[in-house]
Scaffold this motif. Structure first.
Motif, PDB file in Angstrom:
ATOM      1  N   CYS A   1       2.382   4.687   1.359  1.00 55.39           N
ATOM      2  CA  CYS A   1       2.722   5.120   2.709  1.00 55.39           C
ATOM      3  C   CYS A   1       1.893   6.343   3.079  1.00 55.39           C
ATOM      4  O   CYS A   1       1.817   7.304   2.330  1.00 55.39           O
ATOM      5  CB  CYS A   1       4.207   5.478   2.794  1.00 55.39           C
ATOM      6  SG  CYS A   1       5.277   4.039   2.832  1.00 55.39           S
ATOM      7  N   ALA A   2       1.270   6.281   4.252  1.00 60.97           N
ATOM      8  CA  ALA A   2       0.569   7.426   4.811  1.00 60.97           C
ATOM      9  C   ALA A   2       1.146   7.659   6.188  1.00 60.97           C
ATOM     10  O   ALA A   2       1.791   6.785   6.739  1.00 60.97           O
ATOM     11  CB  ALA A   2      -0.928   7.149   4.893  1.00 60.97           C
ATOM     12  N   ASN A   3       0.880   8.811   6.777  1.00 55.70           N
ATOM     13  CA  ASN A   3       1.511   9.080   8.056  1.00 55.70           C
ATOM     14  C   ASN A   3       0.578   9.788   9.023  1.00 55.70           C
ATOM     15  O   ASN A   3      -0.090  10.729   8.665  1.00 55.70           O
ATOM     16  CB  ASN A   3       2.741   9.966   7.855  1.00 55.70           C
ATOM     17  CG  ASN A   3       3.332  10.369   9.184  1.00 55.70           C
ATOM     18  OD1 ASN A   3       3.821   9.521   9.918  1.00 55.70           O
ATOM     19  ND2 ASN A   3       3.270  11.654   9.504  1.00 55.70           N
TER      20      ASN A   3
ATOM     21  N   THR B   1       0.830  -1.189   0.000  1.00 53.35           N
ATOM     22  CA  THR B   1       0.000   0.000   0.000  1.00 53.35           C
ATOM     23  C   THR B   1       0.864   1.238   0.000  1.00 53.35           C
ATOM     24  O   THR B   1       2.050   1.188   0.305  1.00 53.35           O
ATOM     25  CB  THR B   1      -0.905   0.048   1.245  1.00 53.35           C
ATOM     26  OG1 THR B   1      -0.062   0.055   2.386  1.00 53.35           O
ATOM     27  CG2 THR B   1      -1.829  -1.153   1.302  1.00 53.35           C
TER      28      THR B   1
ATOM     29  N   HIS C   1       9.270   3.292   1.336  1.00 54.90           N
ATOM     30  CA  HIS C   1       8.299   2.686   0.427  1.00 54.90           C
ATOM     31  C   HIS C   1       8.811   2.700  -1.005  1.00 54.90           C
ATOM     32  O   HIS C   1       8.701   1.705  -1.736  1.00 54.90           O
ATOM     33  CB  HIS C   1       6.964   3.427   0.516  1.00 54.90           C
ATOM     34  CG  HIS C   1       5.870   2.766  -0.249  1.00 54.90           C
ATOM     35  ND1 HIS C   1       5.638   3.000  -1.588  1.00 54.90           N
ATOM     36  CD2 HIS C   1       4.944   1.850   0.130  1.00 54.90           C
ATOM     37  CE1 HIS C   1       4.617   2.261  -1.996  1.00 54.90           C
ATOM     38  NE2 HIS C   1       4.181   1.558  -0.978  1.00 54.90           N
TER      39      HIS C   1
ATOM     40  N   ASP D   1       8.123   7.590   3.191  1.00 59.71           N
ATOM     41  CA  ASP D   1       8.005   7.707   1.740  1.00 59.71           C
ATOM     42  C   ASP D   1       9.237   7.137   1.048  1.00 59.71           C
ATOM     43  O   ASP D   1       9.138   6.432   0.034  1.00 59.71           O
ATOM     44  CB  ASP D   1       7.821   9.167   1.334  1.00 59.71           C
ATOM     45  CG  ASP D   1       6.456   9.725   1.698  1.00 59.71           C
ATOM     46  OD1 ASP D   1       5.542   8.930   2.014  1.00 59.71           O
ATOM     47  OD2 ASP D   1       6.296  10.970   1.684  1.00 59.71           O
TER      48      ASP D   1
ATOM     49  N   GLY E   1       7.692   0.711   7.838  1.00 62.23           N
ATOM     50  CA  GLY E   1       7.106  -0.182   6.832  1.00 62.23           C
ATOM     51  C   GLY E   1       7.746  -1.552   6.866  1.00 62.23           C
ATOM     52  O   GLY E   1       8.903  -1.706   7.289  1.00 62.23           O
TER      53      GLY E   1
ATOM     54  N   THR F   1       4.972  -2.032   2.675  1.00 64.91           N
ATOM     55  CA  THR F   1       3.717  -1.693   3.330  1.00 64.91           C
ATOM     56  C   THR F   1       3.799  -0.349   4.030  1.00 64.91           C
ATOM     57  O   THR F   1       4.882   0.191   4.263  1.00 64.91           O
ATOM     58  CB  THR F   1       3.305  -2.765   4.360  1.00 64.91           C
ATOM     59  OG1 THR F   1       4.148  -2.654   5.515  1.00 64.91           O
ATOM     60  CG2 THR F   1       3.430  -4.162   3.783  1.00 64.91           C
ATOM     61  N   SER F   2       2.660   0.177   4.392  1.00 64.23           N
ATOM     62  CA  SER F   2       2.593   1.475   5.061  1.00 64.23           C
ATOM     63  C   SER F   2       3.037   1.365   6.512  1.00 64.23           C
ATOM     64  O   SER F   2       3.010   0.279   7.109  1.00 64.23           O
ATOM     65  CB  SER F   2       1.155   2.001   5.023  1.00 64.23           C
ATOM     66  OG  SER F   2       0.332   1.220   5.875  1.00 64.23           O
TER      67      SER F   2
END
Length: 322
Positions: free
Chosen positions: A22-24, A20, A278, A275, A125, A300-301
């Protein structure tokens, strides 16, 4: 006790998480991340040079350097089945200049008396899974897994099997194989997979339990004979090697690896690193190296990887309490 440790080992079966973006939402506190990174980084590896964890870390580091625009110095801090390196990483300043390869042992060692827990790290991640292999020296009389198991049955507790450290995943894999086969091996700990494989090649031990990326090279040049892969199916790096399940021993176990940093990393720094991780873990170079080594590359995130690690830690804890 032995059954409990084997049950723990079974929990370390490699888990494939969906790749997925990457979000934070992590990190916190003040940060001067507008200029981050402004100097070189250090990447801590808990195992010795030449092993599977080291290969993963150094391959990823090269990709990270291209993105971050700074050099990354890989520092191997070995000992205690991962305790030394993981402890050193968590105690470093949370400024983004100390990052690390975090192995499955982060979910195991806290239940073995070590001050190591997932929440002591900022997880960036998950980057790989690694199936286990059981191998013997090229000159070993054991040509098959059946012969190896028969020898262990004939002399319980005397067949030595090298692993990456006491309390670490490959020791657990040795116990899991023995439990499934109905035999008792004698685990012999080393400071990482590479020294364990070297012990197997030299004949210092009767066999070695290690990841595919650690045993594969020695197998390909004829120094080791891989008797079985402890994976759900055969791996591309060793296509002619059967799984233990194919040979009548139902055991599947493997390690996994994350990228992380000390806890409480500033949010903006965490985002920048997540980021970059990933992107690096998704790169053609990294995925190619991992696949050829026999590992499963992942990207993965932070959120997924953190939830996965906490779940693994909790499940290990439940088993230890039994």
């Amino acid at each position: 006790m032995r059954s409990r440790r084997v049950a723990i080992a079974a929990l370390a079966v490699a888990t494939s998480l969906a790749v997925t973006a990457c979000a934070n939402r992590g990190g916190g506190g003040e940060t001067s991340s507008a200029n981050y990174p402004s100097k070189d980084l250090t990447l801590i590896v808990h195992a010795g040079a030449g092993g599977g964890s080291d290969l993963t870390a150094r391959t990823l580091a090269k990709e990270l350097e291209s993105d971050l625009g700074k050099s990354i110095v890989v520092e191997n801090r070995t000992g205690g089945g991962g305790r030394v390196g993981l402890t050193y990483l968590k105690d470093r300043p949370a400024d983004g200049y100390s990052i690390g390869f975090i192995p499955v042992e982060v979910a195991m060692l806290g239940h073995q008396g070590a001050d190591i827990k997932p929440e002591q790290y900022t997880i960036l991640g998950q980057i790989m899974n690694a199936p286990a292999t059981i191998s013997v020296p090229a000159e070993s009389p054991y040509q098959t897994l059946a012969e190896f198991v028969a020898a262990a049955k004939a002399a319980p507790g005397t067949i030595t099997v090298a692993n990456s450290g006491a309390g670490a995943i490959w020791e657990a894999a040795t116990l899991a194989l023995g439990e499934s086969a109905g035999v008792t091996f004698k685990p012999v700990p080393y400071d990482g997979g590479a020294p364990a494989v070297a012990a197997g090649v030299s004949g210092e031990v009767k066999a070695v339990m290690a990841g595919v990326s650690e045993s594969g090279a020695a197998a390909k040049d004829g120094r080791l004979r891989v008797l079985a892969v402890l994976a759900p199916e055969r791996v591309a790096a060793l296509p002619d090697v059967p799984t233990a399940k194919e040979l009548g021993i139902d055991v599947v176990i493997g390690g996994w690896g994350l990228m992380g940093a000390p806890a409480n990393l500033p949010a903006e720094v965490k985002q920048r690193l997540a980021d970059a991780v990933h992107k690096a873990a998704s790169s053609a170079t990294f995925t190619d190296v991992m696949t050829k080594a026999g590992n499963t590359p992942m990207a993965t995130s932070p959120e997924d990887a953190t939830a996965f690690t906490q779940a693994e830690f909790q499940r290990f804890g439940e088993i230890y309490q039994k």
